[in-house]
Scaffold this active site. Sequence first.
Site, mmCIF file in Angstrom:
data_model
loop_
_atom_site.group_PDB
_atom_site.id
_atom_site.type_symbol
_atom_site.label_atom_id
_atom_site.label_comp_id
_atom_site.label_asym_id
_atom_site.label_seq_id
_atom_site.Cartn_x
_atom_site.Cartn_y
_atom_site.Cartn_z
ATOM 1 N N ARG A 69 0.643 11.784 -16.461
ATOM 2 C CA ARG A 69 -0.269 12.517 -15.871
ATOM 3 C C ARG A 69 0.300 14.195 -16.400
ATOM 4 N NH1 ARG A 69 -2.559 9.634 -10.762
ATOM 5 N NH2 ARG A 69 -4.742 9.462 -12.057
ATOM 6 N N GLU A 106 6.929 0.843 -6.044
ATOM 7 C CA GLU A 106 6.592 0.344 -4.442
ATOM 8 C C GLU A 106 6.627 -1.352 -4.077
ATOM 9 O OE1 GLU A 106 3.392 2.415 -1.087
ATOM 10 O OE2 GLU A 106 3.686 3.536 -2.704
#
Length: 181
Positions: A69, A106
Amino acid sequence: MAADCESKLQLVRRHIRDFPDFPKPGIVFRDICPILKDPAALTAVIDLFEEHVRKNHPQVELIVGLDARGFLFGPLLAQRLGVGFVMIRKKGKLPGTTASVAYDLEYGKAEAEIQEDAVAPGQKILLIDDLLATGGTLYAAGELLKKQQAEIMGCLVVIELNELNGSDKLKPLPVFSLVQY
């Protein structure tokens, strides 16, 4: 000028869509797709970034965008500023000789790469991405650029999730975010 800036920020905020419980329960996903769909909102984002960079980092030489992005906003900003744009990609996506750094996510690990000749030693750069959460990806990008001996001037993001303290991980680099949650 301040009123114009505030109206642009409001336009950007109105074009961020929330998706509760995505990608898993308890997470609110902040979607930037409506910004990209609306020319006025996208222009507002680039206007606000441009104003910040011209005021605070007039000596910038390159905008470096994070996969994927950061690629949406970085080239537009670089074009406005009259500087180059460089990509940091996920491992295995760039041709030629690359430098890489591994980092934790994560739920696993990842690697980021940059073409070895993309940044010259001492070159003044700004990192750009859509979102700052825990700071892991931007931190890894910073480490990668340190290997390239670039002078990192700061980070630009559309959205910052304050409760995750990502900007703390990036210190002493300054972080400029348009919208905070």
